[in-house]
Design a protein around this motif. Structure first.
Motif, mmCIF file in Angstrom:
data_model
loop_
_atom_site.group_PDB
_atom_site.id
_atom_site.type_symbol
_atom_site.label_atom_id
_atom_site.label_comp_id
_atom_site.label_asym_id
_atom_site.label_seq_id
_atom_site.Cartn_x
_atom_site.Cartn_y
_atom_site.Cartn_z
ATOM 1 N N TYR A 64 39.749 55.469 61.019
ATOM 2 C CA TYR A 64 39.627 54.294 60.147
ATOM 3 C C TYR A 64 38.165 53.883 60.021
ATOM 4 O O TYR A 64 37.425 53.818 61.009
ATOM 5 N N LEU A 65 37.745 53.608 58.770
ATOM 6 C CA LEU A 65 36.371 53.173 58.516
ATOM 7 C C LEU A 65 36.299 51.712 58.097
ATOM 8 O O LEU A 65 35.453 50.956 58.569
ATOM 9 N N GLY A 66 37.173 51.307 57.179
ATOM 10 C CA GLY A 66 37.136 49.938 56.681
ATOM 11 C C GLY A 66 37.900 49.831 55.383
ATOM 12 O O GLY A 66 38.581 50.773 54.957
ATOM 13 N N THR A 67 37.802 48.676 54.747
ATOM 14 C CA THR A 67 38.506 48.461 53.486
ATOM 15 C C THR A 67 37.524 48.145 52.365
ATOM 16 O O THR A 67 36.418 47.651 52.612
ATOM 17 N N GLU A 68 37.954 48.463 51.155
ATOM 18 C CA GLU A 68 37.210 48.052 49.968
ATOM 19 C C GLU A 68 38.080 47.038 49.236
ATOM 20 O O GLU A 68 39.257 47.286 48.976
ATOM 21 N N ASN A 69 37.507 45.900 48.923
ATOM 22 C CA ASN A 69 38.261 44.797 48.348
ATOM 23 C C ASN A 69 37.734 44.457 46.957
ATOM 24 O O ASN A 69 36.529 44.288 46.763
ATOM 25 N N LEU A 70 38.642 44.366 46.014
ATOM 26 C CA LEU A 70 38.278 44.195 44.616
ATOM 27 C C LEU A 70 38.054 42.724 44.272
ATOM 28 O O LEU A 70 38.823 41.850 44.669
ATOM 29 N N TYR A 71 36.977 42.478 43.511
ATOM 30 C CA TYR A 71 36.646 41.144 43.009
ATOM 31 C C TYR A 71 36.526 41.217 41.491
ATOM 32 O O TYR A 71 36.219 42.267 40.924
ATOM 33 N N VAL A 72 36.727 40.076 40.836
ATOM 34 C CA VAL A 72 36.462 39.985 39.414
ATOM 35 C C VAL A 72 35.343 38.975 39.195
ATOM 36 O O VAL A 72 35.269 37.950 39.882
ATOM 37 N N ASN A 73 34.443 39.286 38.288
ATOM 38 C CA ASN A 73 33.307 38.418 37.983
ATOM 39 C C ASN A 73 33.525 37.793 36.613
ATOM 40 O O ASN A 73 33.524 38.486 35.588
ATOM 41 N N LEU A 74 33.733 36.479 36.589
ATOM 42 C CA LEU A 74 34.125 35.759 35.376
ATOM 43 C C LEU A 74 33.003 34.846 34.886
ATOM 44 O O LEU A 74 32.242 34.283 35.684
ATOM 45 N N ASP A 75 32.943 34.696 33.565
ATOM 46 C CA ASP A 75 32.021 33.735 32.978
ATOM 47 C C ASP A 75 32.318 32.347 33.552
ATOM 48 O O ASP A 75 33.479 31.931 33.671
ATOM 49 N N LYS A 76 31.271 31.636 33.917
ATOM 50 C CA LYS A 76 31.458 30.360 34.616
ATOM 51 C C LYS A 76 32.157 29.303 33.772
ATOM 52 O O LYS A 76 32.661 28.316 34.309
ATOM 53 N N PHE A 77 32.209 29.509 32.456
ATOM 54 C CA PHE A 77 32.870 28.528 31.600
ATOM 55 C C PHE A 77 34.352 28.835 31.389
ATOM 56 O O PHE A 77 35.059 28.051 30.743
ATOM 57 N N MET A 78 34.832 29.945 31.892
ATOM 58 C CA MET A 78 36.255 30.248 31.792
ATOM 59 C C MET A 78 37.045 29.328 32.723
ATOM 60 O O MET A 78 36.583 28.973 33.812
ATOM 61 N N TYR A 79 38.250 28.991 32.295
ATOM 62 C CA TYR A 79 39.100 28.117 33.102
ATOM 63 C C TYR A 79 39.357 28.717 34.485
ATOM 64 O O TYR A 79 39.303 28.022 35.512
ATOM 65 N N LEU A 80 39.601 30.038 34.531
ATOM 66 C CA LEU A 80 39.900 30.703 35.801
ATOM 67 C C LEU A 80 38.735 30.639 36.786
ATOM 68 O O LEU A 80 38.924 30.750 37.993
ATOM 69 N N ALA A 81 37.535 30.466 36.255
ATOM 70 C CA ALA A 81 36.355 30.460 37.123
ATOM 71 C C ALA A 81 36.354 29.282 38.085
ATOM 72 O O ALA A 81 35.603 29.262 39.064
ATOM 73 N N ASN A 82 37.206 28.296 37.838
ATOM 74 C CA ASN A 82 37.309 27.145 38.726
ATOM 75 C C ASN A 82 38.201 27.424 39.936
ATOM 76 O O ASN A 82 38.301 26.594 40.840
ATOM 77 N N SER A 83 38.854 28.583 39.939
ATOM 78 C CA SER A 83 39.764 28.933 41.030
ATOM 79 C C SER A 83 38.979 29.449 42.229
ATOM 80 O O SER A 83 37.817 29.839 42.127
ATOM 81 N N GLN A 84 39.651 29.466 43.376
ATOM 82 C CA GLN A 84 39.076 30.034 44.575
ATOM 83 C C GLN A 84 39.372 31.525 44.679
ATOM 84 O O GLN A 84 38.626 32.285 45.287
ATOM 85 N N GLN A 85 40.470 31.943 44.031
ATOM 86 C CA GLN A 85 40.898 33.331 44.030
ATOM 87 C C GLN A 85 41.851 33.538 42.864
ATOM 88 O O GLN A 85 42.348 32.565 42.278
ATOM 89 N N VAL A 86 42.089 34.793 42.514
ATOM 90 C CA VAL A 86 42.976 35.086 41.393
ATOM 91 C C VAL A 86 43.882 36.259 41.759
ATOM 92 O O VAL A 86 43.618 36.996 42.709
ATOM 93 N N SER A 87 44.935 36.422 40.960
ATOM 94 C CA SER A 87 45.807 37.583 41.078
ATOM 95 C C SER A 87 45.629 38.446 39.842
ATOM 96 O O SER A 87 45.021 38.026 38.854
ATOM 97 N N PHE A 88 46.157 39.646 39.869
ATOM 98 C CA PHE A 88 46.089 40.509 38.697
ATOM 99 C C PHE A 88 46.778 39.853 37.499
ATOM 100 O O PHE A 88 46.295 39.933 36.360
ATOM 101 N N LYS A 89 47.883 39.188 37.748
ATOM 102 C CA LYS A 89 48.617 38.547 36.647
ATOM 103 C C LYS A 89 47.793 37.434 35.992
ATOM 104 O O LYS A 89 47.900 37.188 34.793
ATOM 105 N N ASP A 90 46.969 36.765 36.788
ATOM 106 C CA ASP A 90 46.116 35.715 36.224
ATOM 107 C C ASP A 90 45.138 36.281 35.197
ATOM 108 O O ASP A 90 44.656 35.556 34.319
ATOM 109 N N LEU A 91 44.839 37.572 35.312
ATOM 110 C CA LEU A 91 43.856 38.212 34.445
ATOM 111 C C LEU A 91 44.486 38.857 33.213
ATOM 112 O O LEU A 91 43.801 39.531 32.431
ATOM 113 N N ALA A 92 45.780 38.625 33.019
ATOM 114 C CA ALA A 92 46.511 39.249 31.911
ATOM 115 C C ALA A 92 45.863 38.932 30.567
ATOM 116 O O ALA A 92 45.427 37.801 30.314
#
Length: 290
Positions: free
Chosen positions: A156-184
């Motif tokens: 075992y070496l470690g994990t790679e964790n996916l992030y999304v980078n959103l424009d700061k004016f998007m509504y979702l950008a106010n969240s602490q985290q998101v799901s794939f469905k939130d990005l639909a």
């Protein structure tokens, strides 16, 4: 010449105090320990143990011998480690991966490794791992598969964790985290050659559009002059050249299980001792969540 295993028995007995605990510690039988103690005394021509009914203890000479044996074993271990490190530094270890993240990490940390490495820029498919290792095409293949066979094992070496980078004016950008469905339904600018991540984002983000780019430079330019979201990971951010320009996007972790990929180093068992120093360094260099 005194065998190392006899010194190991002596030191272990000095620490554990009883035959039963010594045998358990060394994963051998009590008669094996008893024979070893007798052989050590015979080889040295010195009495090390005071044997009494239902009790055996070290003599003063035995205690001194245990102290000296500890020093000898430490010197021997250091001797082996130095030779292994020297051989590792003289050889070039070939490494491949099924995904870009580990390759980015290897390129970024390469200068700090004590071993010379050669990085295969072409991704290996899961089906090619076993053949590539057995044919000595690569010494280490980093993948999301934990392989345990008669000839191959994994670490075992470690994990790679996916992030999304959103424009700061998007509504979702106010969240602490998101799901794939939130990005639909969103449109993303994505590097084309991202290994298994490509199938994951296509499968898990409903009705999304992906604007694939062949080069990171092109992706950087698009994100600089647009508000398209893009993806990053805890690995890609360790390399300054893999970061986009200051675009004021908000970086959010994706919480779905599929947004985390676990990586293992696959290698031939017979090469384990020579690869261990490098594997330790790769594991220690693996970035944490950020």
């Amino acid at each position: 010449m005194i065998d190392n295993y006899l010194l190991e028995e002596l030191v272990t007995f000095a620490n554990e105090k009883t035959l039963a605990k010594t045998a358990e510690k060394l994963n051998v039988t009590q008669p094996t320990v008893t024979r070893g103690m007798q052989k050590l005394e015979d080889d040295l021509g010195i009495q090390l143990f005071d044997r009494q009914p239902n009790r055996i203890v070290l003599t003063d000479t035995g205690k001194l011998a245990a102290e000296k044996a500890t020093e000898v074993l430490a010197v021997n271990r250091n001797f082996v480690q130095q030779l292994q490190n020297y051989v590792a530094r003289q050889s070039v270890i070939k490494i491949a991966s099924i995904a870009p993240g580990p390759l980015i990490l290897l390129h970024t940390k390469n200068s700090s490794f004590s071993t010379q490495i050669s990085i295969d820029e072409k991704f290996i498919t899961p089906e090619q791992i076993t053949t590539s290792l057995l044919n000595n095409e690569n010494s280490i293949i980093i993948s999301d598969q934990e392989i345990q066979t008669d000839q191959i094992e994994s670490r075992y070496l470690g994990t790679e964790n996916l992030y999304v980078n959103l424009d700061k004016f998007m509504y979702l950008a106010n969240s602490q985290q998101v799901s794939f469905k939130d990005l639909a339904g969103l449109s993303f600018v994505v590097l084309n050659d991202i290994g298994p991540w490509k199938e994951i984002i296509q499968k898990h983000i409903p009705n999304a559009k992906f604007l694939y780019q062949e080069e990171w430079v092109a992706l950087t330019e698009i994100t600089k002059y647009s508000n398209f979201p893009y993806f990053s990971t805890n690995i890609t951010t360790v390399n300054p050249r893999q970061r986009t320009s200051d675009d004021n996007r908000v970086r959010l972790p994706i919480t779905d299980e599929a947004a985390t990929m676990t990586f293992y180093a696959n290698y031939l068992k017979k090469q384990k001792s020579s690869l261990t120093p490098l594997l330790n360094e790769i594991s220690q260099s693996w970035p944490n969540l950020s």
